[in-house]
Motif scaffolding. Structure first.
Motif, short mmCIF file in Angstrom:
data_model
loop_
_atom_site.label_atom_id
_atom_site.label_comp_id
_atom_site.label_asym_id
_atom_site.label_seq_id
_atom_site.Cartn_x
_atom_site.Cartn_y
_atom_site.Cartn_z
N PHE A 1 43.37 39.89 -49.12
CA PHE A 1 43.57 39.34 -50.45
C PHE A 1 42.62 38.16 -50.70
CE2 PHE A 1 47.78 41.44 -50.19
CZ PHE A 1 47.71 42.15 -51.38
N GLU A 2 42.32 37.41 -49.65
CA GLU A 2 41.40 36.29 -49.79
C GLU A 2 40.01 36.79 -50.20
OE1 GLU A 2 44.83 35.10 -47.55
OE2 GLU A 2 43.42 36.75 -47.20
N GLN A 3 39.58 37.89 -49.60
CA GLN A 3 38.29 38.47 -49.96
C GLN A 3 38.31 39.00 -51.39
OE1 GLN A 3 37.86 41.43 -46.92
NE2 GLN A 3 37.42 39.93 -45.31
N LEU A 4 39.44 39.57 -51.79
CA LEU A 4 39.56 40.07 -53.15
C LEU A 4 39.52 38.93 -54.16
CD1 LEU A 4 40.02 42.49 -55.02
CD2 LEU A 4 42.49 42.18 -54.69
N GLU A 5 40.19 37.84 -53.85
CA GLU A 5 40.16 36.68 -54.74
C GLU A 5 38.74 36.14 -54.87
OE1 GLU A 5 42.43 32.36 -55.27
OE2 GLU A 5 42.50 33.42 -53.35
N TYR A 6 38.01 36.13 -53.77
CA TYR A 6 36.62 35.69 -53.80
C TYR A 6 35.78 36.62 -54.69
CZ TYR A 6 31.90 34.57 -52.21
OH TYR A 6 30.57 34.23 -52.17
N LEU A 7 36.04 37.93 -54.56
CA LEU A 7 35.31 38.89 -55.38
C LEU A 7 35.59 38.68 -56.87
CD1 LEU A 7 33.48 41.41 -55.52
CD2 LEU A 7 35.55 42.81 -55.34
N PHE A 8 36.84 38.37 -57.22
CA PHE A 8 37.17 38.08 -58.62
C PHE A 8 36.26 36.98 -59.17
CE2 PHE A 8 41.91 39.33 -57.97
CZ PHE A 8 41.58 40.66 -58.15
N LYS A 9 36.12 35.91 -58.40
CA LYS A 9 35.32 34.77 -58.85
C LYS A 9 33.85 35.15 -58.98
CE LYS A 9 38.45 31.43 -56.69
NZ LYS A 9 38.62 30.42 -55.61
N GLU A 10 33.35 35.93 -58.02
CA GLU A 10 31.95 36.34 -58.06
C GLU A 10 31.66 37.27 -59.24
OE1 GLU A 10 29.15 35.49 -55.98
OE2 GLU A 10 30.60 33.86 -55.82
#
Length: 216
Positions: free
Chosen positions: A44-53
């Motif tokens: 989920f942390e990687q997904l949250e990062y992807l949202f921002k990118e």
């Protein structure tokens, strides 16, 4: 069924780097088809990062007159294929052979069911044909169109909306992204971008949807 054979080689997103500096790996299917550059998301942390990118990408793309569109799929092994082509291949029928009759039957069934029947008048034009396909797409008709959305979150919803069935196993769900402004020329199995001028069913507006056309 097609399968991505190099899933283990595809890199997991690196949250210390912006999206444009990631080490994308092109997926490789066990059949001959077009492939996309890919990344994996495992947490989920990687997904949250992807949202921002993605948000940063979209802001930048508006300045550059680009338009990203997204498509979510339940299984990363599924390649991009319109439903009518998939159905025709299943029955061993050529798409070009059945498409005219298929469209005409659906047109006849639509009579009396639309708020605006002008779309049924001049369907010898490609644009009017695509309008009919767009209506059918959201009524469960097998069509020559692929659904896309202008919103990443909506594509993510469609990738995860259905739970796995008994004995069903998949490695990853998938969300595709392409720049619709670049589709003046088709990309692999993806044809031209098409935005319907009407929304007879209401789903296109709700899903901020658009389509790509079939490419033989």
């Amino acid at each position: 069924m097609a399968k991505v054979k190099n899933i283990d080689e595809i890199k997991v997103i690196d949250t210390s780097k912006p999206l444009e500096e990631q080490k994308f790996i092109k997926e490789q299917y066990d059949i001959e088809t077009y492939s996309f550059l890919s990344l994996k998301i495992d947490t989920f942390e990687q997904l949250e990062y992807l949202f921002k990118e993605i948000r940063k990408n979209e802001i930048a793309s508006k300045r550059e007159y680009s338009q990203f569109i997204y498509r979510g799929q339940k299984d990363s092994n599924w390649f991009l294929q319109c439903s009518l082509e998939r159905e025709a291949k299943y029955y061993g029928v050529d798409v070009g052979w059945c498409v005219v009759e298929h469209l005409n039957i659906f047109k006849n069934l639509l009579r009396g069911k639309l708020s605006d029947h002008s779309v049924l008048k001049n369907t010898f034009h490609l644009e009017e044909q695509n309008e009919i396909w767009a209506i059918g797409q959201h009524l469960g008709l097998k069509t020559l169109l692929l659904d896309w959305t202008k919103v990443f979150y909506i594509a993510l919803f469609f990738a995860f909306e259905r739970e796995l069935e008994d004995r069903e196993s998949i490695d990853y769900r998938a969300v595709y992204r392409i720049d619709a402004s670049s589709l003046e020329q088709p990309v692999g199995l993806v044809g031209f971008s098409y935005n319907p001028y009407s929304d007879q069913i209401g789903r296109i507006t709700a899903q901020q949807g658009t389509f790509t056309t079939y490419r033989a």
